[in-house]
Write a protein that holds these residues in place. Structure first.
Motif: not given
Length: 87
Positions: A6-7, A76
């Protein structure tokens, strides 16, 4: 550590947030510059503000980084609250 899938680019985060660097998208020159500032994968970066140039704090140092460079730093959120997860 949170899910690195999810970076997002550092430029997508708001002032007042803290994020953990997961990697870089830039080339060798960009990576070298970031490493010399102490920005390495795993480092927590505190975003002071993000109007144009992004002012950040890394450990006890403060830096102003341009938009192009912040687009190359993948990160993140440190916490999982809705404030930090929202764009």
């Amino acid at each position: 550590m949170a899910n690195t899938a999810n970076a997002r680019p550092l430029s997508s985060y708001k002032g007042g947030m803290s994020v953990r660097v997961t990697g870089f998208e830039g080339g060798r020159c960009c990576r070298s510059r970031l490493l010399s500032m102490g920005i390495i994968p795993g480092t927590i970066v505190h975003i002071i503000n993000g109007n144009g140039r992004m002012n950040i704090r890394v450990r006890s140092s403060q830096f102003a980084i341009g938009h192009e460079m912040t687009n190359k730093i993948m990160a993140i959120p440190v916490c999982d609250c809705n404030k930090c997860s929202a764009f």
